[in-house]
Enzyme design. Structure first.
Site, PDB file in Angstrom:
ATOM      1  CE  LYS A 179     -28.950  55.116 -19.149  1.00 46.81           C
ATOM      2  NZ  LYS A 179     -28.769  55.391 -20.731  1.00 46.81           N
ATOM      3  CE1 TYR A 211     -24.117  55.253 -17.071  1.00 47.80           C
ATOM      4  CE2 TYR A 211     -25.476  56.644 -18.868  1.00 47.80           C
ATOM      5  CZ  TYR A 211     -25.060  55.400 -17.978  1.00 47.80           C
ATOM      6  OH  TYR A 211     -25.429  54.005 -18.697  1.00 47.80           O
TER       7      TYR A 211
HETATM    8  P1  NAD Z   1     -31.178  48.356 -28.383  1.00 51.01           P
HETATM    9  O1  NAD Z   1     -31.818  49.043 -29.716  1.00 51.01           O
HETATM   10  O2  NAD Z   1     -29.736  47.738 -28.923  1.00 51.01           O
HETATM   11  O3  NAD Z   1     -31.959  47.009 -27.780  1.00 51.01           O
HETATM   12  C1  NAD Z   1     -33.141  47.312 -27.698  1.00 51.01           C
HETATM   13  C2  NAD Z   1     -34.052  45.756 -27.755  1.00 51.01           C
HETATM   14  O4  NAD Z   1     -35.165  46.164 -27.584  1.00 51.01           O
HETATM   15  C3  NAD Z   1     -33.782  45.224 -29.122  1.00 51.01           C
HETATM   16  O5  NAD Z   1     -33.678  43.856 -29.012  1.00 51.01           O
HETATM   17  C4  NAD Z   1     -35.010  45.384 -29.806  1.00 51.01           C
HETATM   18  O6  NAD Z   1     -35.403  44.381 -30.665  1.00 51.01           O
HETATM   19  C5  NAD Z   1     -36.232  45.330 -28.593  1.00 51.01           C
HETATM   20  N1  NAD Z   1     -37.252  46.001 -28.959  1.00 51.01           N
HETATM   21  C6  NAD Z   1     -38.714  45.485 -28.494  1.00 51.01           C
HETATM   22  N2  NAD Z   1     -39.471  46.633 -28.804  1.00 51.01           N
HETATM   23  C7  NAD Z   1     -38.739  47.609 -29.626  1.00 51.01           C
HETATM   24  C8  NAD Z   1     -39.611  48.581 -30.476  1.00 51.01           C
HETATM   25  N3  NAD Z   1     -40.879  48.745 -30.159  1.00 51.01           N
HETATM   26  N4  NAD Z   1     -38.372  49.408 -30.884  1.00 51.01           N
HETATM   27  C9  NAD Z   1     -37.180  49.297 -30.917  1.00 51.01           C
HETATM   28  N5  NAD Z   1     -36.651  48.031 -30.070  1.00 51.01           N
HETATM   29  C10 NAD Z   1     -37.623  47.217 -29.440  1.00 51.01           C
HETATM   30  O7  NAD Z   1     -30.943  49.291 -27.440  1.00 51.01           O
HETATM   31  P2  NAD Z   1     -29.976  49.104 -26.084  1.00 51.01           P
HETATM   32  O8  NAD Z   1     -28.796  50.066 -26.522  1.00 51.01           O
HETATM   33  O9  NAD Z   1     -29.735  47.668 -25.746  1.00 51.01           O
HETATM   34  O10 NAD Z   1     -30.726  49.711 -25.006  1.00 51.01           O
HETATM   35  C11 NAD Z   1     -31.726  49.194 -24.250  1.00 51.01           C
HETATM   36  C12 NAD Z   1     -31.913  50.006 -22.840  1.00 51.01           C
HETATM   37  O11 NAD Z   1     -30.903  49.966 -22.245  1.00 51.01           O
HETATM   38  C13 NAD Z   1     -32.382  51.447 -22.867  1.00 51.01           C
HETATM   39  O12 NAD Z   1     -33.149  51.661 -21.989  1.00 51.01           O
HETATM   40  C14 NAD Z   1     -31.047  52.096 -22.598  1.00 51.01           C
HETATM   41  O13 NAD Z   1     -30.939  53.539 -22.018  1.00 51.01           O
HETATM   42  C15 NAD Z   1     -30.261  51.141 -21.609  1.00 51.01           C
HETATM   43  N6  NAD Z   1     -28.897  51.180 -21.788  1.00 51.01           N
HETATM   44  C16 NAD Z   1     -28.214  51.114 -20.717  1.00 51.01           C
HETATM   45  C17 NAD Z   1     -26.787  51.306 -20.705  1.00 51.01           C
HETATM   46  C18 NAD Z   1     -25.914  51.099 -19.579  1.00 51.01           C
HETATM   47  O14 NAD Z   1     -24.835  51.403 -19.281  1.00 51.01           O
HETATM   48  N7  NAD Z   1     -26.672  50.943 -18.260  1.00 51.01           N
HETATM   49  C19 NAD Z   1     -26.133  51.273 -22.078  1.00 51.01           C
HETATM   50  C20 NAD Z   1     -27.042  50.936 -23.020  1.00 51.01           C
HETATM   51  C21 NAD Z   1     -28.187  51.040 -23.095  1.00 51.01           C
END
Ligand code: NAD
Length: 444
Positions: free
Chosen positions: A189, A274
């Site tokens: 999400k 949420y």
């Molecule tokens: P994050 O920044 O920690 O990780 C993102 C990943 O994407 C990294 O490994 C990064 O290297 C990669 N990536 C690939 N192309 C990229 C670009 N162009 N720019 C930046 N990063 C790039 O993010 P996250 O917190 O892991 O979030 C990822 C997804 O998960 C989002 O959609 C977020 O909304 C979702 N999320 C959901 C929950 C949940 O509880 N369901 C919690 C946190 C995040």
């Protein structure tokens, strides 16, 4: 790829396995603070007889069901059921795309505790990081992909599902490419950055005849499911008002979450979502009108591209009004309260990864009875992945399909419009039915 069964096995409800305890405290309604003494301790034990452990699903090629009852006797302490995970070869294989915080800290560890799902491949832009993660989780070098070689997942027979955990603006591309590779898709999400993208993602998965689910973990979380059950049974009379907020502080303006092109928006699509999604889930109805205010502290570099704060109201057909708020610049708070005719239901840490606290109050004459409802904690990520795996094994529609994500994006667009124009926005679109698939076989 796993062999899919030709018949649906009898669903095993983990609902039956929960132990529920209630702590009741009676307080004077007129404001007299009664002592916070524990008046009684109810154990809402299960009334229906149930097996101590359910039979495991029958893996393809195995004649007899695996039943673990034999390991418990009547004199043993009556605990929850013995877990009966599928044998590794029968589990649904997942490729995790994006090795960021969520993947490394929550999803990969959760896969280790799944009963129907297993990690079989990784996709990352960082070969060094992926090599270490692959070594830790036992993933073969040939099952590690870059974003460029991602499409080759189609040739990996050990991958059934692709789980997209990338910045929001990348979800659409990787969902569409994943569907073309013939794999089922679990997408984090918010589903995308616009309702238009959501429609394209749904169409791509339909065209490829693969399933699409949005990772709305709260809909698989026992406390939130229990509150929904109490609400829908009208245990506290009809709901009238909901107050919901999901807020946290954010520190790095360089992070993709603060870039409009990668995040799509600020606090609303990231954490405010949420409140929006959980309200729709617990009420079981769709808003007909929204009204919103938006604010960003002038000069704060965190909020030059995306909003800091969104506060909005949603009107539901039953008459319920939900007041929701989200902010990226305050101390963390994740809670909601539903005010009903005869009482209220409160959820603290409502949207957190763990630690949910469900409490209720009910008018009893001139007194008020307050209760805390204790439920077993489950890993929300494991529950949602195992639900999706179950849908694949039994060919069922997911409980949170792509249409669920689309509906949220339509509502978020209405919220932004209202904040921009200062006017209420009516929702006139027809909601795709059935929005959700059958209830997941988990606590609730
Ligand atoms: P994050 O920044 O920690 O990780 C993102 C990943 O994407 C990294 O490994 C990064 O290297 C990669 N990536 C690939 N192309 C990229 C670009 N162009 N720019 C930046 N990063 C790039 O993010 P996250 O917190 O892991 O979030 C990822 C997804 O998960 C989002 O959609 C977020 O909304 C979702 N999320 C959901 C929950 C949940 O509880 N369901 C919690 C946190 C995040």
């Amino acid at each position: 790829m796993i062999n899919r069964p030709t018949m649906d096995a009898e669903p095993i409800s983990r609902k039956d396995f929960l132990s529920i305890t209630g702590k009741s405290v009676a307080l004077g309604v007129a404001g007299t603070l009664a002592a916070n003494s524990l008046l009684n301790q109810n154990v809402l034990a299960q009334t229906r007889p149930r097996p101590l452990s359910p039979p495991a699903k029958i893996p393809a090629g195995v004649e007899e069901p695996i039943v673990l009852e034999a390991w418990k006797s009547d004199v043993d302490q009556q605990s929850g059921p013995t877990p009966t995970p599928l044998p590794p070869d029968s589990r649904v294989g997942y490729a995790v795309v994006g090795l960021g915080h969520l993947a490394l800290e929550e999803v990969l560890p959760a896969l280790s505790s799944c009963e129907k799902s297993k990690l079989t491949a990784l996709v990352s832009g960082s070969p060094e990081k992926m090599k270490k993660v692959a070594a830790q989780y036992g993933i073969k070098p040939e099952s590690c992909y870059s974003y460029e070689t991602y499409d080759q997942l189609k040739n990996n027979q050990e991958v059934d599902v692709i789980y997209i955990i990338l910045p929001n603006a990348l979800h659409k591309e990787y969902v569409v490419r994943g569907a073309k590779a013939g794999k089922h898709i679990l997408c984090e999400k918010p589903m995308a950055v616009s309702s238009k993208e959501c429609k394209e993602m749904i169409a791509a998965c339909n065209a490829a005849k693969v399933k699409l689910m949005v990772a709305y973990r709260i809909q698989y979380q026992p406390h939130n499911r229990k509150l929904r059950e109490l609400l829908q049974n009208k245990t506290f009379g009809a709901p009238k008002l909901i107050e919901a907020s999901n807020s946290q502080s954010s520190a790095n303006p360089a992070h993709w979450r603060h870039k409009k092109t990668l995040a799509g928006g600020g606090a609303l699509p990231d954490i405010g979502l949420y409140c929006l999604n959980t309200n729709r889930f617990i009420l079981g109805e769709e808003p007909t009108e929204v009204f919103a205010y938006q604010y960003s502290t002038p000069g704060n570099p965190l909020f030059t591209e995306v909003e800091e704060l969104m506060s909005w109201q949603m009107r539901f057909p039953s008459g319920v009004i939900a007041s929701c708020a989200t902010d990226y610049n305050v101390h963390e708070s994740r809670r909601y309260r539903v005010l009903c005719e005869k009482g209220w239901l409160n959820m603290d840490k409502a949207y957190a990864y763990k630690g949910q606290k469900l409490s209720t109050a009910r008018a009893e004459g001139k007194m008020e009875r307050q209760e805390e409802i204790g439920l077993s904690e489950t890993n929300q990520f494991a529950a949602e992945m195992d639900h999706f795996s179950d849908c694949i094994l039994k060919n069922k529609r997911p409980f949170t399909p792509g249409e669920e994500g689309l509906q949220d994006h339509i509502l978020m667009e209405a919220i932004y419009e209202s904040a921009r124009t200062g006017k209420p926005v009516k929702l006139t679109h027809k909601v795709t039915q059935p929005l959700r698939g059958p209830e997941p076989e988990i606590a609730g």
